[in-house]
Design a protein around this motif. Sequence first.
Motif, PDB file in Angstrom:
ATOM      1  N   LEU A 187       0.829  -1.199   0.000  1.00 34.08           N
ATOM      2  CA  LEU A 187       0.000   0.000   0.000  1.00 34.08           C
ATOM      3  C   LEU A 187       0.866   1.253   0.000  1.00 34.08           C
ATOM      4  CD1 LEU A 187      -2.718  -1.023   2.615  1.00 34.08           C
ATOM      5  CD2 LEU A 187      -2.778  -1.264   0.119  1.00 34.08           C
ATOM      6  N   ALA A 188       0.677   2.093  -1.019  1.00 36.32           N
ATOM      7  CA  ALA A 188       1.336   3.390  -1.091  1.00 36.32           C
ATOM      8  C   ALA A 188       0.261   4.457  -1.022  1.00 36.32           C
ATOM      9  CB  ALA A 188       2.134   3.523  -2.391  1.00 36.32           C
ATOM     10  N   GLY A 189       0.424   5.427  -0.141  1.00 43.19           N
ATOM     11  CA  GLY A 189      -0.550   6.496   0.010  1.00 43.19           C
ATOM     12  C   GLY A 189       0.019   7.827  -0.437  1.00 43.19           C
ATOM     13  N   GLN A 190      -0.823   8.638  -1.056  1.00 46.82           N
ATOM     14  CA  GLN A 190      -0.456   9.993  -1.463  1.00 46.82           C
ATOM     15  C   GLN A 190      -1.482  10.961  -0.890  1.00 46.82           C
ATOM     16  OE1 GLN A 190       2.104  11.144  -3.837  1.00 46.82           O
ATOM     17  NE2 GLN A 190       3.002   9.116  -3.458  1.00 46.82           N
ATOM     18  N   THR A 191      -1.041  11.847  -0.001  1.00 47.53           N
ATOM     19  CA  THR A 191      -1.904  12.884   0.551  1.00 47.53           C
ATOM     20  C   THR A 191      -1.531  14.203  -0.112  1.00 47.53           C
ATOM     21  OG1 THR A 191      -2.105  11.733   2.657  1.00 47.53           O
ATOM     22  CG2 THR A 191      -2.620  14.083   2.648  1.00 47.53           C
ATOM     23  N   PHE A 192      -2.519  14.890  -0.655  1.00 42.99           N
ATOM     24  CA  PHE A 192      -2.250  16.059  -1.493  1.00 42.99           C
ATOM     25  C   PHE A 192      -2.231  17.367  -0.711  1.00 42.99           C
ATOM     26  CE2 PHE A 192      -3.533  12.767  -4.352  1.00 42.99           C
ATOM     27  CZ  PHE A 192      -2.807  13.001  -5.506  1.00 42.99           C
ATOM     28  N   PHE A 193      -3.252  17.618   0.113  1.00 39.18           N
ATOM     29  CA  PHE A 193      -3.412  18.918   0.761  1.00 39.18           C
ATOM     30  C   PHE A 193      -2.941  18.821   2.213  1.00 39.18           C
ATOM     31  CE2 PHE A 193      -6.382  18.770  -2.764  1.00 39.18           C
ATOM     32  CZ  PHE A 193      -6.138  19.987  -3.402  1.00 39.18           C
ATOM     33  N   GLY A 194      -1.630  18.879   2.385  1.00 41.29           N
ATOM     34  CA  GLY A 194      -1.045  18.707   3.697  1.00 41.29           C
ATOM     35  C   GLY A 194      -0.853  19.989   4.484  1.00 41.29           C
ATOM     36  N   THR A 195      -1.042  21.138   3.839  1.00 38.62           N
ATOM     37  CA  THR A 195      -0.904  22.417   4.530  1.00 38.62           C
ATOM     38  C   THR A 195      -2.283  22.902   4.931  1.00 38.62           C
ATOM     39  OG1 THR A 195       1.074  22.949   3.239  1.00 38.62           O
ATOM     40  CG2 THR A 195       0.012  24.751   4.404  1.00 38.62           C
ATOM     41  N   THR A 196      -2.489  23.114   6.230  1.00 40.21           N
ATOM     42  CA  THR A 196      -3.827  23.375   6.747  1.00 40.21           C
ATOM     43  C   THR A 196      -3.752  24.130   8.069  1.00 40.21           C
ATOM     44  OG1 THR A 196      -5.905  22.294   7.409  1.00 40.21           O
ATOM     45  CG2 THR A 196      -3.863  21.183   8.007  1.00 40.21           C
ATOM     46  N   ARG A 197      -4.862  24.700   8.446  1.00 41.46           N
ATOM     47  CA  ARG A 197      -4.986  25.245   9.793  1.00 41.46           C
ATOM     48  C   ARG A 197      -6.206  24.631  10.489  1.00 41.46           C
ATOM     49  NH1 ARG A 197      -6.371  31.360   7.661  1.00 41.46           N
ATOM     50  NH2 ARG A 197      -8.449  30.918   6.832  1.00 41.46           N
ATOM     51  N   TYR A 198      -6.712  23.525   9.921  1.00 48.77           N
ATOM     52  CA  TYR A 198      -7.933  22.911  10.415  1.00 48.77           C
ATOM     53  C   TYR A 198      -7.613  21.759  11.358  1.00 48.77           C
ATOM     54  CZ  TYR A 198     -12.671  21.048  10.518  1.00 48.77           C
ATOM     55  OH  TYR A 198     -13.908  20.618  10.934  1.00 48.77           O
ATOM     56  N   ALA A 199      -7.856  21.950  12.638  1.00 43.77           N
ATOM     57  CA  ALA A 199      -7.626  20.916  13.656  1.00 43.77           C
ATOM     58  C   ALA A 199      -8.548  21.203  14.838  1.00 43.77           C
ATOM     59  CB  ALA A 199      -6.159  20.906  14.089  1.00 43.77           C
ATOM     60  N   PRO A 200      -9.866  21.031  14.659  1.00 40.54           N
ATOM     61  CA  PRO A 200     -10.832  21.519  15.651  1.00 40.54           C
ATOM     62  C   PRO A 200     -10.714  20.883  17.023  1.00 40.54           C
ATOM     63  CG  PRO A 200     -11.900  20.100  14.040  1.00 40.54           C
ATOM     64  CD  PRO A 200     -10.523  20.389  13.521  1.00 40.54           C
ATOM     65  N   GLY A 201     -10.066  19.719  17.114  1.00 45.33           N
ATOM     66  CA  GLY A 201      -9.899  19.074  18.410  1.00 45.33           C
ATOM     67  C   GLY A 201      -8.570  19.355  19.078  1.00 45.33           C
ATOM     68  N   ASP A 202      -7.842  20.339  18.574  1.00 43.02           N
ATOM     69  CA  ASP A 202      -6.499  20.624  19.081  1.00 43.02           C
ATOM     70  C   ASP A 202      -6.332  22.145  19.252  1.00 43.02           C
ATOM     71  OD1 ASP A 202      -3.602  19.099  19.173  1.00 43.02           O
ATOM     72  OD2 ASP A 202      -3.383  21.185  18.541  1.00 43.02           O
ATOM     73  N   PRO A 203      -5.523  22.580  20.238  1.00 40.87           N
ATOM     74  CA  PRO A 203      -5.287  24.023  20.404  1.00 40.87           C
ATOM     75  C   PRO A 203      -4.673  24.691  19.179  1.00 40.87           C
ATOM     76  CG  PRO A 203      -4.605  22.827  22.364  1.00 40.87           C
ATOM     77  CD  PRO A 203      -4.914  21.788  21.330  1.00 40.87           C
ATOM     78  N   ALA A 204      -4.085  23.894  18.271  1.00 41.23           N
ATOM     79  CA  ALA A 204      -3.476  24.471  17.069  1.00 41.23           C
ATOM     80  C   ALA A 204      -4.502  24.894  16.024  1.00 41.23           C
ATOM     81  CB  ALA A 204      -2.513  23.460  16.445  1.00 41.23           C
ATOM     82  N   HIS A 205      -5.752  24.588  16.258  1.00 35.74           N
ATOM     83  CA  HIS A 205      -6.789  24.914  15.271  1.00 35.74           C
ATOM     84  C   HIS A 205      -6.763  26.401  14.932  1.00 35.74           C
ATOM     85  CE1 HIS A 205     -10.463  24.728  13.015  1.00 35.74           C
ATOM     86  NE2 HIS A 205     -11.092  25.559  13.828  1.00 35.74           N
ATOM     87  N   GLY A 206      -6.833  26.691  13.641  1.00 35.28           N
ATOM     88  CA  GLY A 206      -6.848  28.071  13.182  1.00 35.28           C
ATOM     89  C   GLY A 206      -5.478  28.660  12.939  1.00 35.28           C
ATOM     90  N   THR A 207      -4.424  27.869  13.178  1.00 37.37           N
ATOM     91  CA  THR A 207      -3.059  28.333  12.956  1.00 37.37           C
ATOM     92  C   THR A 207      -2.313  27.313  12.101  1.00 37.37           C
ATOM     93  OG1 THR A 207      -1.924  27.194  14.791  1.00 37.37           O
ATOM     94  CG2 THR A 207      -3.155  29.216  15.317  1.00 37.37           C
ATOM     95  N   LEU A 208      -1.187  27.727  11.563  1.00 34.91           N
ATOM     96  CA  LEU A 208      -0.386  26.805  10.756  1.00 34.91           C
ATOM     97  C   LEU A 208       0.329  25.758  11.606  1.00 34.91           C
ATOM     98  CD1 LEU A 208       1.052  29.100   7.953  1.00 34.91           C
ATOM     99  CD2 LEU A 208      -0.673  27.306   7.755  1.00 34.91           C
ATOM    100  N   GLU A 209       0.253  25.879  12.928  1.00 34.69           N
ATOM    101  CA  GLU A 209       0.769  24.806  13.779  1.00 34.69           C
ATOM    102  C   GLU A 209      -0.036  23.524  13.582  1.00 34.69           C
ATOM    103  OE1 GLU A 209       0.849  26.147  17.798  1.00 34.69           O
ATOM    104  OE2 GLU A 209       2.276  27.770  17.396  1.00 34.69           O
ATOM    105  N   ALA A 210      -1.211  23.653  13.004  1.00 37.09           N
ATOM    106  CA  ALA A 210      -2.028  22.479  12.717  1.00 37.09           C
ATOM    107  C   ALA A 210      -1.344  21.556  11.712  1.00 37.09           C
ATOM    108  CB  ALA A 210      -3.391  22.905  12.192  1.00 37.09           C
ATOM    109  N   VAL A 211      -0.469  22.087  10.869  1.00 38.09           N
ATOM    110  CA  VAL A 211       0.218  21.254   9.875  1.00 38.09           C
ATOM    111  C   VAL A 211       0.994  20.142  10.565  1.00 38.09           C
ATOM    112  CG1 VAL A 211       1.980  21.223   8.078  1.00 38.09           C
ATOM    113  CG2 VAL A 211       0.355  23.121   8.189  1.00 38.09           C
TER     114      VAL A 211
END
Length: 230
Positions: free
Chosen positions: A33-57
Motif C-alpha cells: 500500500l502506497a498512500g499519497q496525501t495532497f493537501f497537507g498544509t492546513t490550519r484545520y484541527a478543531p480538536g487541538d489548540p493548534a486549530h486556526g493556525t499553521l501549527e495544525a500542519v
Amino acid sequence: MAATALLLSPHPDDLAWSLGGAVRGLTEAGVGLAGQTFFGTTRYAPGDPAHGTLEAVAVRAAEEDAWAAWAGVRLTRHDLSDASLRGYTDETEMGAEPAAEVVDSAAALLGAALDAVAPDLVLAPLAVGGHVDHAAVRQAVLRVAPAAPVVWYEDLPYADGRSAAYAAHTVTVDLGARWAAKATGVHHFPSQLPGEVLPVLHRHGERLWTDDAAAAALLTDLLAGSLVAS
C-alpha cells in the motif's frame, strides 16, 4: 509478485475515514500500500489548540504518520494548501469548482506518484458531496488517466445518507470484524474529533465504485471474504 495499490487521499484523515476497513483487508492480503496525501498544509484541527493556525500542519502530519505506520501504508504527503487556506469556508468549500491551477498541481503530483509506484490498482475519491479539495483530486485522476484500473471510494463523512449508484460495479466492504480496527485507526486523529465522526462511519459503511469489471474483480480477489462485488 505481490500486488500494489496506490491510495489517494485529499487530506491527512481521508483514508482512515473512508477506507479504513479496506486498508486493513488489503494489508491482511499482503497488498503493498502506497498512500499519497495532497493537501497537507492546513490550519484545520478543531480538536487541538493548534486549530486556526499553521501549527495544525505538524499536528495533523504527526497523526497521519502514526496512522500510516500502524496501518502499513507507505505514505507520501504533499504540501498543497487546503481549502481553509484558499479562502473557502465550511459552507463554500462544498460544491465549488476547483481552480485550474490547483488541479494542475494535483495532476503533476499524481503523475509522479504513478511513475514511482507503478500500481496494479488506484483507489481515488469520488468527491461525493463536492468538497473542493476532493473534487480537485478526482479531476486530476480523470486528467492523468492512470494505466492501472481506478476504483473510486465514497468520501466520508460527506457521503453519509447518500445512496446513489456512481458506476456500473460496486464493491461493498463488509466491515464486520474489521470495524474495531477501523475505529482504532480513526482514533489516531484526535484533532479531527473522532468521537463525533465514528457513528457516521459506522452507519454508512464503505463502498467503492468502478466502471471496470476487471478492477472490481481484482479488488474482490485481493480481499476474498471481506468484500462483496456486484
